[in-house]
Motif scaffolding. Sequence first.
Motif, short mmCIF file in Angstrom:
data_model
loop_
_atom_site.label_atom_id
_atom_site.label_comp_id
_atom_site.label_asym_id
_atom_site.label_seq_id
_atom_site.Cartn_x
_atom_site.Cartn_y
_atom_site.Cartn_z
N ASP A 145 106.91 31.74 -1.17
CA ASP A 145 106.74 33.07 -0.56
C ASP A 145 106.89 32.94 0.96
O ASP A 145 105.90 32.98 1.70
CB ASP A 145 105.36 33.63 -0.91
N ALA A 147 107.72 34.81 3.35
CA ALA A 147 107.21 35.90 4.20
C ALA A 147 105.77 36.24 3.84
O ALA A 147 105.31 37.35 4.10
CB ALA A 147 108.10 37.12 4.08
N TYR A 150 102.83 38.16 5.88
CA TYR A 150 102.70 39.61 6.03
C TYR A 150 101.63 40.22 5.13
O TYR A 150 101.34 41.40 5.24
CB TYR A 150 104.05 40.30 5.78
N ALA A 211 113.71 35.67 3.32
CA ALA A 211 112.88 35.94 4.50
C ALA A 211 113.42 37.13 5.29
O ALA A 211 112.67 38.02 5.69
CB ALA A 211 112.82 34.69 5.39
N ILE A 214 112.79 40.64 4.01
CA ILE A 214 111.44 41.17 4.27
C ILE A 214 111.24 41.46 5.75
O ILE A 214 110.75 42.53 6.14
CB ILE A 214 110.37 40.18 3.78
N SER A 281 106.15 45.42 3.98
CA SER A 281 106.60 44.02 4.06
C SER A 281 105.65 43.06 3.35
O SER A 281 106.04 41.94 3.00
CB SER A 281 106.74 43.60 5.53
N ARG A 282 104.40 43.48 3.16
CA ARG A 282 103.44 42.60 2.46
C ARG A 282 103.86 42.35 1.00
O ARG A 282 103.44 41.36 0.40
CB ARG A 282 102.03 43.18 2.52
N SER A 284 106.20 40.86 -0.38
CA SER A 284 107.28 39.95 0.04
C SER A 284 108.12 39.41 -1.10
O SER A 284 109.08 38.68 -0.86
CB SER A 284 106.67 38.77 0.83
N THR A 285 107.76 39.74 -2.33
CA THR A 285 108.58 39.30 -3.46
C THR A 285 109.30 40.48 -4.12
O THR A 285 109.76 40.37 -5.26
CB THR A 285 107.69 38.59 -4.51
#
Length: 326
Positions: A145, A147, A150, A211, A214, A281-282, A284-285
């Motif tokens: 993960d 990112a 975030y 990355a 995101i 953005s949190r 991230s997946t």
Amino acid sequence: MREAAFIKKNKERWSNFETALKNIKPLVPDELADLYLQVINDLSFSQTYYPKSKTTIYLNDLARKAHFSIYKNKKENSGRIIDFWKYELPFLFRGYQKDLLLSFIIFLVSVAIGFFSVYQNIDFTRIILGDNYVDTTIENIKNGDPAGIYHSSSAIEMFITITLNNIRVGFNAFVSGILTPAVPIALLFYNGVMLGAFDGFFIQHEVGIRANSIIWIHGVFEIFVIVVCGSAGIILGKSVLFPKTFSRLQSIKKGFYDGMKICFSTLPFFICAGFLESFVSRYSTMPLAVAFSIIIVSLCIIVFYYIIYPRQIEKKINQYDSKKEI
């Protein structure tokens, strides 16, 4: 253009606008807005070429009356706010497209420098972003993960902190222009190097696509409006160094007033960037298609408002001028 010819060409429009302000011959809102933008444009021209003439004094007084007469009740004040965002700001942007382009080029060059510096020395990222940030991100990459940072804190806390910080960075880029354009240029350069190092770091760790999908959800608004604030700082700095036909004080006042308007225009976008970074953005997946759709929509909004729409406003004004001359 000689002043006499300038007056002859435009006096009918000024007279129409003055008559409309007195409600002697009311106009529809769109036509009144067109006349107002024309008067502001004529005032800017007159201030540049006839700074101490009676024409400039007259136009300045006419523009002042517009602020007090057109929008004198609550309903009209609401209209004033709409006109400010719909007409005044885009019209102002059109006159400073070169400064916006210069700011963008400086930022783009600095991003490239930061990006390639990481390839020369991987530890460059630690110098720019700090050991703690880099170590946390490396751990997130190992966990699949990249990112993940975030969603390391609560959304509301992130939103407030990030939004205020971004506004501070943008405002500093603007007001620093009072110390000459070199200072906002330096701030743009530093932020660009940070972004380039950040991006290069992810690409070196082979997670660039995920990355960036995101980061740029909020990055489109955040980065572009920092560039806009940098251009506002350059405008202010140029007004200090190059007053042209104005006195230095007049030039600084105009540069500060125009730069402040441009800087102010970024507030909604900074808020949007903070919201996206904190609440979107949190995730991230999320699927790449969703992420890139948000990025494309954000980019279209920014490009339209700061580049395309100002050109449409100018074209509309020129067409109005042509009709008046026929």
